[in-house]
Design an enzyme around this catalytic site. Structure first.
Site, PDB file in Angstrom:
ATOM      1  N   LYS A  12       1.150   4.256  -2.849  1.00  0.00           N
ATOM      2  CA  LYS A  12       0.915   5.679  -2.584  1.00  0.00           C
ATOM      3  C   LYS A  12       2.134   6.517  -2.958  1.00  0.00           C
ATOM      4  CE  LYS A  12      -3.306   5.370  -1.207  1.00  0.00           C
ATOM      5  NZ  LYS A  12      -4.419   5.960  -2.000  1.00  0.00           N
TER       6      LYS A  12
ATOM      7  N   TYR B  59       0.841  -1.202   0.000  1.00  0.00           N
ATOM      8  CA  TYR B  59       0.000   0.000   0.000  1.00  0.00           C
ATOM      9  C   TYR B  59       0.876   1.252   0.000  1.00  0.00           C
ATOM     10  CZ  TYR B  59      -3.445   3.414   1.687  1.00  0.00           C
ATOM     11  OH  TYR B  59      -4.256   4.510   1.838  1.00  0.00           O
TER      12      TYR B  59
END
Length: 252
Positions: free
Chosen positions: A157, A153
């Site tokens: 990002k 994740y």
């Protein structure tokens, strides 16, 4: 502030996306909200006031046909797509990256990086190339520093932050592109990072509290508005000061 303008907010049926959609509606914008689940989307639309100024399109953000349909329906309903908020995200991976299921990693990259680019492409072709507009990407402080066990994740990002810079360079001056990078915000999506130990996690923040969706929505409102008309390619950190103390994640 946004009278006469139209926004499309992905993943807007709850959490940060819903708060941003509400902020836009309350400031005069017409809004299309997307979400994966129709029932949840219908509930959000009712809470946002319904009526002629708010519509919803259900589907997965990483589905190219959904993106095309949502942008087309937005333009059909409101005649424009001036503002695009890339908020939809996913995280089906937890633990060391060296042991990660690559299918889960691929899903994260598809939803969190590739899909936002796809949304921008659709909005550009349908409206922004000729008329201009503003794009806001919802990133994370995890994209700025490594930490905890959500490495895929965080990596996605980081990619979204770099995508923000690249698109700002390519699309200016017609379109401004910025991002926000929140720390832990009290949403269902982030609940695993604080649930049952909110006080312990919040104690690590100089502001001594976790973020709320409204914190993110307030920053988003400014970046999407003409008040930020000379701001592009930037990622605004919303972390309650936690970056000042070298904190590297809720599991540290």
């Amino acid at each position: 502030m946004f009278e006469g303008r139209t926004a499309l907010v992905t993943g807007g049926s709850r959490g940060i996306g819903y708060a941003i959609a509400g902020e836009l509606v309350s400031n005069g914008a017409r809004v299309c909200v997307t979400g994966r689940k129709q029932a949840q989307l219908d509930e959000a639309l009712a809470e946002l006031g319904g009526g002629d100024g708010v519509i919803g399109v259900a589907g997965g953000s990483d589905d190219p046909q959904h993106r095309e349909d949502a942008v087309a329906r937005t333009v059909e309903a409101f005649g424009a797509v001036d503002l695009l908020v890339n908020n939809a995200g996913t995280n089906p991976q937890y633990g060391p990256l060296v042991d990660a299921d690559l299918k889960a990693v691929d899903k994260i990259m598809s939803v969190n990086v590739v899909a936002p680019l796809g949304w921008v492409q659709e909005a550009w072709r349908a409206w922004m190339a000729e008329h201009g507009g503003v794009v806001l990407n919802v990133a994370s402080i995890g994209g700025l520093r490594p930490g905890s066990w959500i490495g895929a994740y965080n990596t996605s990002k980081a990619g979204l932050i770099q995508l923000t810079r690249q698109l700002a360079l390519e699309l200016g001056p017609t379109v401004r592109v910025n991002a926000i990078a929140p720390a832990v915000v009290k949403t269902d999506f982030a609940s695993a990072l604080y649930e049952g130990r909110e006080g312990e996690v919040a104690a690590k923040y100089p502001m001594k509290r976790l973020g709320t969706p409204s914190d993110a929505a307030s920053a988003a409102r400014w970046l999407l508005s003409d008040e930020a008309g000379w701001v592009t390619g930037e990622t605004v950190v919303l972390d309650g000061g936690v970056g000042l103390v070298g904190w590297d994640g809720p599991d540290a």
